[in-house]
Design an enzyme around this catalytic site. Sequence first.
Site, mmCIF file in Angstrom:
data_model
loop_
_atom_site.group_PDB
_atom_site.id
_atom_site.type_symbol
_atom_site.label_atom_id
_atom_site.label_comp_id
_atom_site.label_asym_id
_atom_site.label_seq_id
_atom_site.Cartn_x
_atom_site.Cartn_y
_atom_site.Cartn_z
ATOM 1 N N TYR A 92 0.833 -1.208 0.000
ATOM 2 C CA TYR A 92 0.000 0.000 0.000
ATOM 3 C C TYR A 92 0.871 1.264 0.000
ATOM 4 O O TYR A 92 0.642 2.198 -0.774
ATOM 5 C CB TYR A 92 -0.896 -0.038 1.243
ATOM 6 C CG TYR A 92 -1.878 1.098 1.374
ATOM 7 C CD1 TYR A 92 -3.051 1.131 0.625
ATOM 8 C CD2 TYR A 92 -1.656 2.140 2.273
ATOM 9 C CE1 TYR A 92 -3.966 2.163 0.766
ATOM 10 C CE2 TYR A 92 -2.558 3.175 2.426
ATOM 11 C CZ TYR A 92 -3.710 3.178 1.672
ATOM 12 O OH TYR A 92 -4.609 4.211 1.811
ATOM 13 N N LYS A 101 1.075 4.157 -2.886
ATOM 14 C CA LYS A 101 0.714 5.556 -2.642
ATOM 15 C C LYS A 101 1.900 6.493 -2.882
ATOM 16 O O LYS A 101 1.712 7.629 -3.337
ATOM 17 C CB LYS A 101 0.154 5.712 -1.229
ATOM 18 C CG LYS A 101 -1.173 4.973 -1.009
ATOM 19 C CD LYS A 101 -2.279 5.470 -1.939
ATOM 20 C CE LYS A 101 -3.650 4.940 -1.546
ATOM 21 N NZ LYS A 101 -4.726 5.496 -2.387
HETATM 22 P P1 NAD Z 1 -13.356 2.418 1.138
HETATM 23 O O1 NAD Z 1 -12.858 1.013 1.133
HETATM 24 O O2 NAD Z 1 -14.432 2.799 2.094
HETATM 25 O O3 NAD Z 1 -13.829 2.816 -0.330
HETATM 26 C C1 NAD Z 1 -13.077 2.491 -1.467
HETATM 27 C C2 NAD Z 1 -14.002 2.351 -2.651
HETATM 28 O O4 NAD Z 1 -13.205 1.967 -3.788
HETATM 29 C C3 NAD Z 1 -15.058 1.247 -2.454
HETATM 30 O O5 NAD Z 1 -16.328 1.730 -2.810
HETATM 31 C C4 NAD Z 1 -14.596 0.147 -3.392
HETATM 32 O O6 NAD Z 1 -15.658 -0.651 -3.914
HETATM 33 C C5 NAD Z 1 -13.890 0.937 -4.484
HETATM 34 N N1 NAD Z 1 -12.951 0.116 -5.245
HETATM 35 C C6 NAD Z 1 -12.083 -0.806 -4.758
HETATM 36 N N2 NAD Z 1 -11.439 -1.398 -5.772
HETATM 37 C C7 NAD Z 1 -11.915 -0.863 -6.925
HETATM 38 C C8 NAD Z 1 -11.640 -1.071 -8.294
HETATM 39 N N3 NAD Z 1 -10.760 -2.004 -8.698
HETATM 40 N N4 NAD Z 1 -12.320 -0.346 -9.220
HETATM 41 C C9 NAD Z 1 -13.235 0.576 -8.808
HETATM 42 N N5 NAD Z 1 -13.531 0.826 -7.527
HETATM 43 C C10 NAD Z 1 -12.883 0.103 -6.587
HETATM 44 O O7 NAD Z 1 -12.056 3.324 1.348
HETATM 45 P P2 NAD Z 1 -11.889 4.847 1.845
HETATM 46 O O8 NAD Z 1 -11.416 4.819 3.240
HETATM 47 O O9 NAD Z 1 -13.067 5.665 1.484
HETATM 48 O O10 NAD Z 1 -10.613 5.264 0.964
HETATM 49 C C11 NAD Z 1 -10.707 6.005 -0.228
HETATM 50 C C12 NAD Z 1 -9.286 6.377 -0.676
HETATM 51 O O11 NAD Z 1 -8.629 7.104 0.366
HETATM 52 C C13 NAD Z 1 -8.403 5.184 -0.981
HETATM 53 O O12 NAD Z 1 -7.567 5.463 -2.072
HETATM 54 C C14 NAD Z 1 -7.581 5.042 0.277
HETATM 55 O O13 NAD Z 1 -6.344 4.399 0.039
HETATM 56 C C15 NAD Z 1 -7.400 6.490 0.657
HETATM 57 N N6 NAD Z 1 -7.054 6.709 2.072
HETATM 58 C C16 NAD Z 1 -7.945 6.378 3.063
HETATM 59 C C17 NAD Z 1 -7.577 6.614 4.378
HETATM 60 C C18 NAD Z 1 -8.490 6.319 5.516
HETATM 61 O O14 NAD Z 1 -8.082 6.521 6.668
HETATM 62 N N7 NAD Z 1 -9.712 5.863 5.275
HETATM 63 C C19 NAD Z 1 -6.334 7.143 4.671
HETATM 64 C C20 NAD Z 1 -5.454 7.449 3.648
HETATM 65 C C21 NAD Z 1 -5.850 7.238 2.344
#
Ligand code: NAD
Length: 247
Positions: free
Chosen positions: A155, A159
């Site tokens: 991951y 990123k």
């Molecule tokens: P989440 O898992 O709640 O949502 C992610 C969404 O992406 C889901 O709806 C999933 O179905 C979709 N997805 C997964 N694989 C896919 C694919 N191959 N094609 C299309 N859609 C796909 O995650 P989140 O927490 O809302 O995270 C969103 C973004 O923010 C991500 O890139 C994550 O890495 C980043 N992020 C999140 C956090 C956190 O603390 N939640 C921190 C840093 C970065």
Amino acid sequence: MGVFEGKVAVVTGAARGIGQAIAGKLAQEGADVVICDLQAEWLAETAGIVEGLGRKALPLAVDVGDGDAVNACIAEVVKVFGKVDIMVNNAGITKDTLLVRMSDEDWDAVLRVNLKGTFLFSRAVAKHMMKQRSGAIVNIASISGIIGTAGQANYAASKAGVIALTKSTANELAARGVRANAIAPGFISSKMTDALSEDVRNQYLSRIPLGRFGTVEDIANAVVFLASEQSSYLTGQTLNVNGGMVM
Ligand code: NAD
């Protein structure tokens, strides 16, 4: 009038969490929003939010790691709306484990969605944005891509890759009036982070100067800034939205 009146935005991973909040905030600011996720039926809730704000929602089933599907998605967007102004690469997955236990499959799966997916959508929209001589790409990276969190080699690498990809994109497209920036969220309350143990959550909390986890709205607000003219002199940058966890 919102800052995105008459604009067309594409958001990946828009079915829930941060992506859903981003889609809602862009619609609130006046954009019509193309919402993408693995399955179209997962997008009903987000479509309801966008339409409830009086904007058009176009839900599309796309696996962001599939080049043909991504190209077809952007072709459909251009067919329906005639343009694409804002691209938010938000879809992301984790498959956490220690380096010595990490399988080839877990490495490949995370790099495919997080990094290749961002590349595929950036390439697909770049052609149209360059022709338009305007556009903003916002890539959702992570604090992990900056500090290299233990248990997240795949991951963190994906990123960090997104951050570098953002810089190359910004360099290549700047002369055509297209900007590309990244956001590196810290610990944001969402389904992804709800899965962590109480212990791990408390450990993180003790390291956040602002004393709280981030909200999906915190990230969506940063997207609005980076996608709008308010940030017209920013490109190739990574905005850390992490409560001061890393400075
Ligand atoms: P989440 O898992 O709640 O949502 C992610 C969404 O992406 C889901 O709806 C999933 O179905 C979709 N997805 C997964 N694989 C896919 C694919 N191959 N094609 C299309 N859609 C796909 O995650 P989140 O927490 O809302 O995270 C969103 C973004 O923010 C991500 O890139 C994550 O890495 C980043 N992020 C999140 C956090 C956190 O603390 N939640 C921190 C840093 C970065």
